[in-house]
Design a protein around this motif. Structure first.
Motif, PDB file in Angstrom:
ATOM      1  N   MET A   1       0.837  -1.175   0.000  1.00  0.00           N
ATOM      2  CA  MET A   1       0.000   0.000   0.000  1.00  0.00           C
ATOM      3  C   MET A   1       0.888   1.246   0.000  1.00  0.00           C
ATOM      4  O   MET A   1       1.879   1.318   0.699  1.00  0.00           O
ATOM      5  N   LYS A   2       0.508   2.223  -0.763  1.00  0.00           N
ATOM      6  CA  LYS A   2       1.243   3.480  -0.799  1.00  0.00           C
ATOM      7  C   LYS A   2       0.899   4.298   0.437  1.00  0.00           C
ATOM      8  O   LYS A   2      -0.200   4.216   0.952  1.00  0.00           O
ATOM      9  N   ARG A   3       1.868   5.102   0.883  1.00  0.00           N
ATOM     10  CA  ARG A   3       1.678   5.923   2.076  1.00  0.00           C
ATOM     11  C   ARG A   3       2.003   7.369   1.768  1.00  0.00           C
ATOM     12  O   ARG A   3       2.851   7.661   0.938  1.00  0.00           O
ATOM     13  N   ILE A   4       1.332   8.254   2.491  1.00  0.00           N
ATOM     14  CA  ILE A   4       1.640   9.673   2.409  1.00  0.00           C
ATOM     15  C   ILE A   4       1.637  10.242   3.819  1.00  0.00           C
ATOM     16  O   ILE A   4       0.812   9.869   4.647  1.00  0.00           O
ATOM     17  N   LEU A   5       2.609  11.097   4.072  1.00  0.00           N
ATOM     18  CA  LEU A   5       2.735  11.764   5.359  1.00  0.00           C
ATOM     19  C   LEU A   5       2.465  13.243   5.124  1.00  0.00           C
ATOM     20  O   LEU A   5       3.153  13.898   4.339  1.00  0.00           O
ATOM     21  N   LEU A   6       1.450  13.764   5.768  1.00  0.00           N
ATOM     22  CA  LEU A   6       1.046  15.162   5.627  1.00  0.00           C
ATOM     23  C   LEU A   6       1.422  15.891   6.908  1.00  0.00           C
ATOM     24  O   LEU A   6       1.016  15.479   7.995  1.00  0.00           O
ATOM     25  N   ILE A   7       2.210  16.938   6.798  1.00  0.00           N
ATOM     26  CA  ILE A   7       2.734  17.630   7.973  1.00  0.00           C
ATOM     27  C   ILE A   7       2.188  19.051   8.020  1.00  0.00           C
ATOM     28  O   ILE A   7       2.318  19.808   7.056  1.00  0.00           O
ATOM     29  N   ARG A   8       1.600  19.387   9.153  1.00  0.00           N
ATOM     30  CA  ARG A   8       1.060  20.737   9.362  1.00  0.00           C
ATOM     31  C   ARG A   8       1.309  21.108  10.813  1.00  0.00           C
ATOM     32  O   ARG A   8       0.568  20.703  11.703  1.00  0.00           O
ATOM     33  N   LEU A   9       2.386  21.837  11.090  1.00  0.00           N
ATOM     34  CA  LEU A   9       2.776  22.169  12.455  1.00  0.00           C
ATOM     35  C   LEU A   9       2.497  23.630  12.795  1.00  0.00           C
ATOM     36  O   LEU A   9       3.223  24.248  13.557  1.00  0.00           O
ATOM     37  N   ASP A  10       1.445  24.183  12.235  1.00  0.00           N
ATOM     38  CA  ASP A  10       1.134  25.574  12.529  1.00  0.00           C
ATOM     39  C   ASP A  10      -0.214  25.687  13.224  1.00  0.00           C
ATOM     40  O   ASP A  10      -0.575  24.807  14.004  1.00  0.00           O
ATOM     41  N   LYS A  11      -0.974  26.687  12.944  1.00  0.00           N
ATOM     42  CA  LYS A  11      -2.186  26.985  13.703  1.00  0.00           C
ATOM     43  C   LYS A  11      -3.392  26.159  13.272  1.00  0.00           C
ATOM     44  O   LYS A  11      -3.413  25.556  12.208  1.00  0.00           O
ATOM     45  N   ILE A  12      -4.402  26.170  14.101  1.00  0.00           N
ATOM     46  CA  ILE A  12      -5.607  25.369  13.905  1.00  0.00           C
ATOM     47  C   ILE A  12      -6.323  25.692  12.592  1.00  0.00           C
ATOM     48  O   ILE A  12      -6.761  24.786  11.883  1.00  0.00           O
ATOM     49  N   GLY A  13      -6.428  26.967  12.245  1.00  0.00           N
ATOM     50  CA  GLY A  13      -7.126  27.338  11.020  1.00  0.00           C
ATOM     51  C   GLY A  13      -6.455  26.783   9.782  1.00  0.00           C
ATOM     52  O   GLY A  13      -7.117  26.309   8.846  1.00  0.00           O
ATOM     53  N   ASP A  14      -5.122  26.809   9.773  1.00  0.00           N
ATOM     54  CA  ASP A  14      -4.376  26.260   8.643  1.00  0.00           C
ATOM     55  C   ASP A  14      -4.549  24.748   8.553  1.00  0.00           C
ATOM     56  O   ASP A  14      -4.665  24.189   7.457  1.00  0.00           O
ATOM     57  N   LEU A  15      -4.574  24.091   9.691  1.00  0.00           N
ATOM     58  CA  LEU A  15      -4.795  22.643   9.716  1.00  0.00           C
ATOM     59  C   LEU A  15      -6.186  22.299   9.173  1.00  0.00           C
ATOM     60  O   LEU A  15      -6.325  21.428   8.319  1.00  0.00           O
ATOM     61  N   ILE A  16      -7.192  22.997   9.645  1.00  0.00           N
ATOM     62  CA  ILE A  16      -8.561  22.727   9.208  1.00  0.00           C
ATOM     63  C   ILE A  16      -8.706  22.956   7.707  1.00  0.00           C
ATOM     64  O   ILE A  16      -9.338  22.159   7.007  1.00  0.00           O
ATOM     65  N   CYS A  17      -8.100  24.014   7.202  1.00  0.00           N
ATOM     66  CA  CYS A  17      -8.193  24.306   5.769  1.00  0.00           C
ATOM     67  C   CYS A  17      -7.418  23.291   4.928  1.00  0.00           C
ATOM     68  O   CYS A  17      -7.755  23.069   3.760  1.00  0.00           O
ATOM     69  N   SER A  18      -6.387  22.682   5.491  1.00  0.00           N
ATOM     70  CA  SER A  18      -5.554  21.734   4.751  1.00  0.00           C
ATOM     71  C   SER A  18      -6.075  20.302   4.768  1.00  0.00           C
ATOM     72  O   SER A  18      -5.738  19.515   3.885  1.00  0.00           O
ATOM     73  N   MET A  19      -6.866  19.942   5.761  1.00  0.00           N
ATOM     74  CA  MET A  19      -7.271  18.542   5.925  1.00  0.00           C
ATOM     75  C   MET A  19      -7.988  17.941   4.714  1.00  0.00           C
ATOM     76  O   MET A  19      -7.774  16.776   4.406  1.00  0.00           O
ATOM     77  N   PRO A  20      -8.813  18.675   3.996  1.00  0.00           N
ATOM     78  CA  PRO A  20      -9.493  18.059   2.846  1.00  0.00           C
ATOM     79  C   PRO A  20      -8.559  17.591   1.725  1.00  0.00           C
ATOM     80  O   PRO A  20      -8.961  16.786   0.889  1.00  0.00           O
ATOM     81  N   VAL A  21      -7.301  18.043   1.739  1.00  0.00           N
ATOM     82  CA  VAL A  21      -6.374  17.643   0.676  1.00  0.00           C
ATOM     83  C   VAL A  21      -6.167  16.130   0.656  1.00  0.00           C
ATOM     84  O   VAL A  21      -5.895  15.549  -0.393  1.00  0.00           O
ATOM     85  N   ASP A  22      -6.332  15.452   1.795  1.00  0.00           N
ATOM     86  CA  ASP A  22      -6.132  13.995   1.810  1.00  0.00           C
ATOM     87  C   ASP A  22      -7.318  13.224   1.231  1.00  0.00           C
ATOM     88  O   ASP A  22      -7.281  12.000   1.146  1.00  0.00           O
ATOM     89  N   GLN A  23      -8.337  13.925   0.786  1.00  0.00           N
ATOM     90  CA  GLN A  23      -9.507  13.276   0.207  1.00  0.00           C
ATOM     91  C   GLN A  23      -9.544  13.352  -1.321  1.00  0.00           C
ATOM     92  O   GLN A  23     -10.519  12.922  -1.930  1.00  0.00           O
TER      93      GLN A  23
END
Length: 73
Positions: A1-23
């Protein structure tokens, strides 16, 4: 299975806005794992769908490499 590691070490708003990218369609069937800032674990836990994640302290850079490499191994 292929794997991807998504890293977001900043603020909550940036994390929330970035999460849909894994879909995006070309990541369907991939094992997806997020690395996020300590204290933001409630975001991926309560997301739909729930995400796999690792919380890290932003200021503690030692050990980040080893932890992230173990996720991809």
């Amino acid at each position: 299975m292929k794997r991807i590691l998504l890293i977001r070490l900043d603020k909550i708003g940036d994390l929330i806005c970035s999460m849909p990218v894994d879909q995006v369609s070309f990541l369907e069937g991939w094992d997806k794992h997020w690395v996020i800032a300590k204290g933001l674990g409630f975001v991926p836990e309560n997301a739909d769908p729930q995400r796999k994640f690792l919380e890290l302290k932003k200021r503690r850079r030692q050990g980040i490499s080893a932890k992230t490499q173990s996720l991809l191994a």
